[in-house]
Design a protein around this motif. Sequence first.
Motif: not given
Ligand code: ADP
Length: 260
Positions: A19-26, A192, A220-223, A226-227
């Motif tokens: 799934k995309g957008g789950v914070a893998k890259t972060t 998130l 990991i808290p949503r904050t 990260f953006a």
């Molecule tokens: P993936 O690699 O799984 O697609 P990303 O790491 O790119 O996911 O994260 C998707 C989006 O969520 C990005 O815009 C990122 O900045 C945001 N994000 C990730 N972790 C958090 C967090 N803990 N709180 C708020 N936003 C977050």
Amino acid sequence: MPPRKRPTGATIIAVANQKGGVAKTTSVASLGAAFAELGKRVLLVDLDAQACLTFSLGVDPDAVEESIHHVLLGQAELKDVVVECEDGVHLVPSSIDLAGTEAVLLGRPAREYVLQTALESARKDYDIVLIDCSPSLGVLTLNALTAASGLIIPMPCEMLSHRGVGQLLDTVADVKKILNKKLKVIGILPTLFDGRSNHAQEVLSDVGERYGLPVLSPPIPRTVRFAEAPAVGRSILATSRTSKGARAYRDVAAALVPQL
Ligand code: ADP
Ligand code: MG
């Protein structure tokens, strides 16, 4: 006591969830920076053609001449494409070329083993290698799961985020049977996370039992911090040193070190 050194070199960990957008890259960028703060030698591998990890560590993917694409196709040595980043980590960058890599690999024998082979020569130079996977279960992700001894599955604490985890775990089971017996799921990393939401709390308490997997802690808290981080080419650990998100990633990394 000095860190225990394994003769085999770095521990390789894939960070995957189709799934995309789950914070893998972060998570890869932040855990990488946290391990580096702990004195570990860290290599991050961007295995996504969208090159978000590369970009977020301050490297322009459009200006990268040789990337993981060239390494996987045998056109470059891994050590020759590595970039040193300000966060104290080394990066194998991605580029848009990676969008075409799978198609070429599909016609090759032992296509699932090319990343493992490419990393072999670099393992002695690092303590930890983290692989940022693309949102798919294609050949590139199979390469990551074949090269790794551990898998971290980032998962937001929302009901719908469960969808697809079963499929990922089926793939892990297949990989263990056929490609890589050593592969172990280190755990689900809750991302998130909104601690004020009862729903998020329920998902968090249920998820480990549901899949029979360890749940990494703390969540990991949503904050919003990260953006902001990727825009300046540093992880949240540098841009917002004492934020709760940075602290959570440091705590997760510190808890993982004894397992490595
Ligand atoms: P993936 O690699 O799984 O697609 P990303 O790491 O790119 O996911 O994260 C998707 C989006 O969520 C990005 O815009 C990122 O900045 C945001 N994000 C990730 N972790 C958090 C967090 N803990 N709180 C708020 N936003 C977050
Ligand atoms: Mg990503």
